[in-house]
Design a protein around this motif. Structure first.
Motif, PDB file in Angstrom:
ATOM      1  N   ILE A   1       5.409  -1.819 -13.525  1.00 23.38           N
ATOM      2  CA  ILE A   1       4.608  -1.646 -14.576  1.00 23.38           C
ATOM      3  C   ILE A   1       3.620  -2.293 -14.923  1.00 23.38           C
ATOM      4  N   LEU A   2       2.313  -1.823 -14.763  1.00 22.74           N
ATOM      5  CA  LEU A   2       0.936  -2.646 -14.938  1.00 22.74           C
ATOM      6  C   LEU A   2       0.626  -2.778 -16.423  1.00 22.74           C
ATOM      7  N   GLY A   3       1.009  -1.698 -17.141  1.00 19.31           N
ATOM      8  CA  GLY A   3       0.395  -1.696 -18.617  1.00 19.31           C
ATOM      9  C   GLY A   3       0.509  -0.330 -19.201  1.00 19.31           C
ATOM     10  N   GLU A   4      -0.078  -0.264 -20.563  1.00 19.61           N
ATOM     11  CA  GLU A   4       0.184   1.058 -21.189  1.00 19.61           C
ATOM     12  C   GLU A   4      -1.205   1.108 -21.962  1.00 19.61           C
ATOM     13  N   ASP A   5      -1.662   2.450 -22.020  1.00 17.91           N
ATOM     14  CA  ASP A   5      -2.726   2.668 -23.096  1.00 17.91           C
ATOM     15  C   ASP A   5      -2.433   4.170 -23.711  1.00 17.91           C
ATOM     16  N   GLU A   6      -3.454   4.595 -24.268  1.00 19.35           N
ATOM     17  CA  GLU A   6      -3.164   5.908 -25.089  1.00 19.35           C
ATOM     18  C   GLU A   6      -2.711   7.271 -24.134  1.00 19.35           C
ATOM     19  N   ARG A   7      -3.249   7.117 -22.894  1.00 16.44           N
ATOM     20  CA  ARG A   7      -2.912   8.138 -21.920  1.00 16.44           C
ATOM     21  C   ARG A   7      -1.301   7.965 -21.594  1.00 16.44           C
ATOM     22  N   GLY A   8      -0.790   6.813 -21.602  1.00 16.17           N
ATOM     23  CA  GLY A   8       0.532   6.818 -21.017  1.00 16.17           C
ATOM     24  C   GLY A   8       0.581   5.511 -20.259  1.00 16.17           C
ATOM     25  N   VAL A   9       1.781   5.289 -19.563  1.00 16.70           N
ATOM     26  CA  VAL A   9       2.112   3.925 -18.740  1.00 16.70           C
ATOM     27  C   VAL A   9       1.581   4.023 -17.360  1.00 16.70           C
ATOM     28  N   ARG A  10       0.671   2.954 -17.112  1.00 19.18           N
ATOM     29  CA  ARG A  10       0.172   2.674 -15.690  1.00 19.18           C
ATOM     30  C   ARG A  10       1.229   2.103 -14.775  1.00 19.18           C
ATOM     31  N   VAL A  11       1.639   2.821 -13.606  1.00 19.38           N
ATOM     32  CA  VAL A  11       2.555   2.256 -12.798  1.00 19.38           C
ATOM     33  C   VAL A  11       2.033   2.186 -11.442  1.00 19.38           C
ATOM     34  N   GLU A  12       2.323   1.269 -10.557  1.00 17.31           N
ATOM     35  CA  GLU A  12       2.056   1.418  -9.168  1.00 17.31           C
ATOM     36  C   GLU A  12       3.544   1.325  -8.418  1.00 17.31           C
ATOM     37  N   THR A  13       3.308   2.016  -7.420  1.00 14.44           N
ATOM     38  CA  THR A  13       4.858   2.090  -6.694  1.00 14.44           C
ATOM     39  C   THR A  13       4.511   2.386  -5.338  1.00 14.44           C
ATOM     40  N   PRO A  14       5.018   1.521  -4.272  1.00 14.22           N
ATOM     41  CA  PRO A  14       4.949   1.839  -2.675  1.00 14.22           C
ATOM     42  C   PRO A  14       5.791   3.127  -2.193  1.00 14.22           C
ATOM     43  N   PHE A  15       5.364   3.433  -1.263  1.00 12.34           N
ATOM     44  CA  PHE A  15       5.917   4.608  -0.545  1.00 12.34           C
ATOM     45  C   PHE A  15       5.865   4.654   0.950  1.00 12.34           C
ATOM     46  N   LEU A  16       6.838   5.335   1.474  1.00 13.16           N
ATOM     47  CA  LEU A  16       6.786   5.484   3.052  1.00 13.16           C
ATOM     48  C   LEU A  16       7.413   6.911   3.293  1.00 13.16           C
ATOM     49  N   VAL A  17       6.529   7.490   4.018  1.00 15.44           N
ATOM     50  CA  VAL A  17       6.929   8.873   4.425  1.00 15.44           C
ATOM     51  C   VAL A  17       7.179   8.987   5.849  1.00 15.44           C
ATOM     52  N   VAL A  18       8.282   9.537   6.308  1.00 11.43           N
ATOM     53  CA  VAL A  18       8.815   9.874   7.574  1.00 11.43           C
ATOM     54  C   VAL A  18       8.619  11.411   7.657  1.00 11.43           C
ATOM     55  N   ARG A  19       8.039  11.843   8.927  1.00 11.43           N
ATOM     56  CA  ARG A  19       8.042  13.189   9.269  1.00 11.43           C
ATOM     57  C   ARG A  19       8.963  13.720  10.356  1.00 11.43           C
ATOM     58  N   ILE A  20       9.574  14.744  10.196  1.00 15.32           N
ATOM     59  CA  ILE A  20      10.675  15.288  11.097  1.00 15.32           C
ATOM     60  C   ILE A  20      10.130  16.684  11.470  1.00 15.32           C
ATOM     61  N   MET A  21       9.729  16.554  12.935  1.00 15.90           N
ATOM     62  CA  MET A  21       9.221  17.659  13.312  1.00 15.90           C
ATOM     63  C   MET A  21      10.529  18.917  13.653  1.00 15.90           C
ATOM     64  N   ARG A  22       9.952  20.111  13.776  1.00 13.59           N
ATOM     65  CA  ARG A  22      11.152  20.981  14.127  1.00 13.59           C
ATOM     66  C   ARG A  22      12.053  20.817  15.206  1.00 13.59           C
ATOM     67  N   ASP A  23      11.453  20.168  16.339  1.00 12.41           N
ATOM     68  CA  ASP A  23      12.148  19.824  17.481  1.00 12.41           C
ATOM     69  C   ASP A  23      13.039  18.810  17.349  1.00 12.41           C
ATOM     70  N   GLY A  24      12.883  17.640  16.232  1.00  9.09           N
ATOM     71  CA  GLY A  24      13.724  16.646  16.119  1.00  9.09           C
ATOM     72  C   GLY A  24      12.829  15.366  16.245  1.00  9.09           C
ATOM     73  N   ARG A  25      11.738  15.395  16.669  1.00 10.46           N
ATOM     74  CA  ARG A  25      10.936  14.228  16.791  1.00 10.46           C
ATOM     75  C   ARG A  25      10.762  13.546  15.507  1.00 10.46           C
ATOM     76  N   THR A  26      10.746  12.199  15.221  1.00  4.77           N
ATOM     77  CA  THR A  26      10.601  11.765  14.135  1.00  4.77           C
ATOM     78  C   THR A  26       9.449  10.692  14.093  1.00  4.77           C
ATOM     79  N   ASP A  27       8.440  10.684  13.022  1.00  2.87           N
ATOM     80  CA  ASP A  27       7.585   9.625  13.351  1.00  2.87           C
ATOM     81  C   ASP A  27       7.233   9.141  11.692  1.00  2.87           C
ATOM     82  N   LEU A  28       6.799   7.688  11.931  1.00  7.50           N
ATOM     83  CA  LEU A  28       6.414   7.032  10.473  1.00  7.50           C
ATOM     84  C   LEU A  28       4.966   8.003  10.100  1.00  7.50           C
TER      85      LEU A  28
END
Lengths: 161, 161, 161
Positions: free
Chosen positions: B95-122
């Protein structure tokens, strides 16, 4: 709303349960893994395709703590852990509800596999569908259905997820 | 310090918001995805290079809930979800701070993709730069800027991140 | 039980500490990285094999904040950050105990590496073995032992983990 409050207060405990669960597997303390389950329990690993079709039995199925212990014994005999290790990254639990069996929780996971020679790969992703209840003062899994995103996992599967 | 206390108390809610956000995408319930945003909102996907240069529009841009619904309709017509699925692993929010618009937040993510045939990649990693506000008793995104770490994501991009 | 209660109340702070730690590295604010450590500290990167054998020094070793600053200066001179960036996904901390030095914590991590040309790969997984103490009102690492799951990390190692 009292039930919802209670569910909310369980969240910290569920996070700890998952953190400890991952540690016993990743630290090669497999013999402690069955202790995270209630005596009467269901543990099964399946794929999203089987799960959607409502297929009852997946890649692995156990319905008692004794069967989980048997599984560990089999893995030790096969020396599976000599050849590979896992690293679990468990995401944040979403608490879905509560009934007489316990709290229903869904939690995403990612498992990286590290081979003996150092090769590292993304082994599996998916989600845990759990029923968690308090027994003897500790949270335990009454049910843990491991739904893998990919159906390719099965042929490689060895250790608990 | 009162504002900071309030921000701290929001953390549990922000974690839940992100957990639910990931679930609707990964469970193929895309039609519910726009509901995580305020009526007047900004959702954009960009790369770190574009973001550093202050480029206003990235790989995808929407400035209303209606545009997000249109995006989902387009994805359904193209049958994108028939061919691939995602698994989000969302990290802990700072949580980085807050102003009149709302709370400013930074969050890391990682998404893995799974293809129809089962192949998986970052598939993608990066961070969410959010402005989150409470509307009608629920936390909603007023702004979600998805900053991908790699500029290679663009040509493959299909589903919301 | 008072000590255990205090440990439990530290959990929120430890989560924030890890989130901020990851951000300074991933945002290329390396100069702020030593500030997460106490003046007298140990920071070392090792592999699980070395760690099990009780080998004292691993791939990288520093026993003061000054040595960490020196490391950053060296990395800047070598322009390491021009060529690659990291994305940390840090898991949930398991609090193991507390002694006179501080709180002992174990936390899993996964680091993705993003090369300048956009190539992305799973760079390292492992766990942090920490001793964390409060100094001057803030949580700081007295000890952070980074145990990588794979022994293949060493030849590629450049940035702090």
């Amino acid at each position: 709303m009292g039930a919802i409050d209670r569910v909310a207060s369980l969240q910290g405990g569920i996070v700890q349960l998952n953190a400890e669960y991952a540690r016993v597997i990743d630290d090669d303390r497999l013999e402690e893994w069955p202790d995270f389950f209630a005596e009467a329990c269901v543990y099964t690993i399946t794929s999203i395709d089987n799960h959607r079709r409502g297929m009852p039995v997946g890649l692995m199925y156990a319905d008692s703590k004794g069967m989980l212990h048997d599984r560990v014994t089999a893995l030790r005999k096969a020396n599976i852990y000599e050849r590979q290790a896992y690293r679990h990254l468990i995401g944040l639990p979403a608490i879905l509800g509560e009934d007489e069996r316990g709290v229903r929780v869904e939690t995403p996971f990612l498992v990286v596999r590290i081979m003996r020679d150092g090769r590292t790969d993304l082994f599996a992703t998916g989600r845990y569908l759990d029923v968690i209840a308090e027994t003897a003062g500790a949270l335990r899994f009454r049910e843990r259905v491991v739904v893998c995103d990919s159906s390719r996992v099965d042929t490689l599967l060895a250790l608990p997820l």
